[in-house]
Motif scaffolding. Structure first.
Motif, short mmCIF file in Angstrom:
data_model
loop_
_atom_site.label_atom_id
_atom_site.label_comp_id
_atom_site.label_asym_id
_atom_site.label_seq_id
_atom_site.Cartn_x
_atom_site.Cartn_y
_atom_site.Cartn_z
N PRO A 172 -6.77 13.30 -58.84
CA PRO A 172 -7.46 14.43 -58.20
C PRO A 172 -8.92 14.50 -58.63
N GLU A 173 -9.77 14.92 -57.74
CA GLU A 173 -11.21 14.97 -58.02
C GLU A 173 -11.52 15.83 -59.24
N SER A 174 -10.72 16.89 -59.44
CA SER A 174 -10.96 17.79 -60.57
C SER A 174 -10.73 17.11 -61.92
N LEU A 175 -10.04 15.96 -61.92
CA LEU A 175 -9.73 15.25 -63.16
C LEU A 175 -10.50 13.94 -63.29
N ALA A 176 -11.44 13.70 -62.39
CA ALA A 176 -12.24 12.47 -62.45
C ALA A 176 -13.00 12.41 -63.77
N GLY A 177 -13.02 11.24 -64.38
CA GLY A 177 -13.76 11.06 -65.62
C GLY A 177 -12.94 11.20 -66.88
N VAL A 178 -11.65 11.57 -66.77
CA VAL A 178 -10.79 11.64 -67.94
C VAL A 178 -10.69 10.25 -68.56
#
Length: 333
Positions: A135-141
């Motif tokens: 999901p875009e909200s979790l990008a970069g984890v």
């Protein structure tokens, strides 16, 4: 297995932990026997690529044991997985992966490589066979793990998210190899809390005290009878300087026990890495150390206090942090 709301109320969590049992660490019961498994040099034909870019020094960011003589490393300098021969430290084979990889896990013959917006899955020949959307909200984890054929993101908040399902599922704590979710929180200057949410739905809470001010507490992993944490405490706060300790805590059917081992680990970071510590199913802890002369991989096996040994003196004496050696950009006037 206890599922929690994706967003947690910090105040409630701290109050919950404050009511938990407070544990001191009387005498340590065990220590670690340390063995260097392999060493690989930087920027040699059969070594690891190293690259300086604005804001970071890139090299290898994660690792996984493949079999008795092969270890895989993820390079964010070349966007590759490199499989090295443990006995020689030299690259046997390599293959390209998605851009800007963060972490990876090897499970049942497949490589699950975490990027900014997807998990790309590769077979042992390096062929991309599938992917899992993030999901875009979790990008970069920056971290990923696998357990019982399921893929989890390990969030900076200390929680986990199950990927590949129709609805987003969040869990309190990081999923570990034992099937338990482990959650940590700093309570005050000299104490931190540990919560275990077990696979069979039990929850255990215990607080621990430290001699020095706590800078951070991070989950390394767990087995059926051990919890391993990376506990960082301040040496000085200005300038910021910390020391890292591998803390091993006992756990059983009755709950969380005491600290049984406390091992200071090397303070050397030639490159920025997302996974430097990992727990094997047998309870051994692997420690990847990036030093100016290359990447060293150590195995730490719990043993009696009288049978412990230390890291090589050259590694212990080395003090290097990539933040002190970044490329300096000239600001336009």
């Amino acid at each position: 297995m206890k599922k929690s709301s994706f967003f947690l109320t910090i105040a409630c969590c701290l109050q919950y932990f404050a009511n938990a049992q407070q544990v001191a660490s009387p005498g340590l019961k065990t220590g670690y026997s340390i063995l260097e498994l392999t060493q690989t040099a930087w920027n040699t034909p059969d070594g690891f690529p190293y690259q300086q870019v604005a804001g970071a020094n890139l090299g290898v960011t994660s690792f996984e044991i493949i079999d008795n003589n092969r270890i895989a490393f993820l390079s964010d300098a070349s966007n590759e997985i490199l499989l090295i021969d443990q006995s020689t430290g030299k690259t046997k084979t390599k293959f390209s992966v998605l851009p800007t990889p963060r972490d990876f896990v090897y499970d049942q013959g497949l490589f699950y490589v975490l990027g900014d917006g997807t998990v790309s899955i590769y077979d042992q020949a390096g062929k991309s066979v599938s992917s899992i959307a993030i999901p875009e909200s979790l990008a970069g984890v920056g971290r990923i793990t696998r357990f019982h054929n399921a893929t989890y993101l390990l969030l900076p908040s200390g929680n986990s998210v199950l990927l590949g399902t129709s609805t987003l599922q969040g869990f309190k704590g990081w999923m570990t190899g034992s099937g338990n979710f482990i959650y940590t929180a700093i309570l005050n200057a000299n104490s931190y809390a540990v919560q275990v949410n077990t696979a069979d739905g039990k929850t255990f809470n215990t607080n621990f005290n430290t001699d020095k001010k706590v800078a951070g507490v991070y989950v390394v992993g767990s087995t059926s009878d051990r919890i391993m944490l990376d506990v960082q405490t301040y040496i000085t706060e200005s300038p910021i300087s910390v020391e890292r300790h591998l803390i091993t805590i006992s756990i059983g059917s009755g709950g969380i026990g005491q600290v049984v081992s406390d091992k200071k680990i090397p303070d050397v970071y030639y490159v920025l890495s997302d996974k430097e510590l990992s727990v094997l199913p047998d309870g051994s802890v692997l420690n990847m150390v990036s030093a100016p002369d290359g990447v060293h991989l150590f195995s730490l096996t719990e043993t009696e206090i009288t049978k412990t040994n230390d890291y090589p003196s050259a590694i212990l004496a080395s003090k290097y942090h990539f933040n002190d050696h970044l490329i300096q950009l000239n600001e336009p006037k």
